[in-house]
Design a protein around this motif. Structure first.
Motif, mmCIF file in Angstrom:
data_model
loop_
_atom_site.group_PDB
_atom_site.id
_atom_site.type_symbol
_atom_site.label_atom_id
_atom_site.label_comp_id
_atom_site.label_asym_id
_atom_site.label_seq_id
_atom_site.Cartn_x
_atom_site.Cartn_y
_atom_site.Cartn_z
ATOM 1 N N HIS A 55 0.586 -1.034 0.436
ATOM 2 C CA HIS A 55 0.085 -0.152 0.002
ATOM 3 C C HIS A 55 0.975 1.623 0.276
ATOM 4 N N GLY A 56 1.966 1.000 0.634
ATOM 5 C CA GLY A 56 3.134 2.726 -0.181
ATOM 6 C C GLY A 56 3.334 2.901 1.068
ATOM 7 N N VAL A 57 2.083 3.295 1.776
ATOM 8 C CA VAL A 57 1.974 3.970 3.535
ATOM 9 C C VAL A 57 3.381 3.702 3.785
ATOM 10 N N GLU A 58 3.462 4.279 4.768
ATOM 11 C CA GLU A 58 3.901 4.842 6.182
ATOM 12 C C GLU A 58 3.480 4.033 6.825
ATOM 13 N N VAL A 59 4.400 2.623 7.724
ATOM 14 C CA VAL A 59 4.481 1.695 9.044
ATOM 15 C C VAL A 59 5.686 2.259 9.371
ATOM 16 N N ARG A 60 5.662 2.378 11.033
ATOM 17 C CA ARG A 60 6.363 2.187 11.812
ATOM 18 C C ARG A 60 6.299 1.141 12.934
ATOM 19 N N THR A 61 7.250 -0.035 13.642
ATOM 20 C CA THR A 61 6.392 -0.881 14.352
ATOM 21 C C THR A 61 7.317 -0.298 16.279
ATOM 22 N N VAL A 62 6.537 -1.270 17.278
ATOM 23 C CA VAL A 62 6.737 -0.604 18.329
ATOM 24 C C VAL A 62 6.685 -1.833 18.826
ATOM 25 N N VAL A 63 7.630 -2.687 19.761
ATOM 26 C CA VAL A 63 7.618 -4.359 19.669
ATOM 27 C C VAL A 63 7.537 -3.426 21.858
#
Length: 261
Positions: A55-63
């Motif tokens: 989808h080309g969106v910004e995706v950040r992750t938080v573990v």
């Protein structure tokens, strides 16, 4: 239908698999940027990479472990100003015991995960949503909030408390185009349900096909829901068009609930 949320920012909890991942994927399809939270780094990053590629969106992750105050603070620090908050996850670790044997520690752990956890996250993001005049808060709970069995009281009791808190939040925030709703799933074909089905099959000395068929027969649709069906409902509740829907506990269970209200 264009849901009017392109370039918004959403926090999605429990996003590494199952319903959480489906919700994140559906929001990304609407152009929503994401902060995904879960406890397991590998599956979470796999989900993030797949969503970015599709989808080309910004995706950040938080573990992080959202059942703890430190875990919730970590997530809020990483995404202090979301437009959409989807709280998904949190289950007690004590199952199948006589309620008389549940300890104070059991109750406190369940309350921390399923009541205090979402309350802290909602409290942390609400004022920013009010200031910006847009916010969508969604809590994924359970159909058993509507018909709580005693055997699941460690789960349903905190969630009933959460329903009360969200009702108050919904009425306080409604004039500012901020909504708060809970979605109450029945049985959905997720990895968790497959794992649960195998455990039941072993305990009952049945095949997984027999268990799956028996469980599917517990609702009027005679099947498991798909994660995509669940995500579609959450996407609508996140939309610009859903501003008049707030303070609700919305069942999505294939007609399994036997009551009217």
């Amino acid at each position: 239908m264009d849901l009017g949320i392109q370039n918004r920012l959403a926090i999605v909890c429990g996003a590494s698999r199952g319903l959480g991942r489906a919700i994140a994927t559906r929001l990304a399809a609407e152009g929503v940027n994401l902060v995904l939270a879960a406890r397991s780094a590998g599956p979470l990053e796999d989900a993030a990479q797949a969503i970015r590629a599709a989808h080309g969106v910004e995706v950040r992750t938080v573990v992080t472990d959202l059942s703890t105050p430190d875990g919730r603070a970590t997530l809020l620090a990483a995404a202090p100003n979301p437009d959409i908050l989807v709280h998904n996850g949190g289950w007690p670790t004590t199952w199948g015991h006589d309620f008389r044997k549940w300890t104070r520690a059991d109750w406190l752990a369940a309350t921390d995960a399923m009541l205090l956890g979402p309350v802290e996250l909602i409290t942390g993001v609400l004022d920013g949503m009010i200031e910006r005049r847009f916010g969508r808060i969604i809590a994924v709970t359970s159909r058993f909030v509507k018909e709580p069995p005693l055997s699941l009281a460690l789960s349903t009791s905190p969630r009933l408390g959460l329903a009360g808190f969200m009702a108050g939040i919904a009425r306080e925030a409604a004039p500012y185009n901020v909504t708060a709703n809970a979605v109450l799933p029945g049985i959905f074909a997720t990895e968790t349900q497959v794992e649960h089905g195998h455990a039941l099959a072993k305990a009952r000395e049945q095949t997984i096909e027999e268990v799956w068929r028996d469980r599917a027969s517990t609702n009027s649709a005679k099947r498991f829901g798909t994660p995509e069906e669940f995500a579609d409902l959450c996407a609508y509740l996140s939309s610009a068009q859903s501003g008049f829907v707030t303070g609700q506990n919305i069942l999505i269970d294939g007609g399994g609930y036997p009551g009217v209200f």
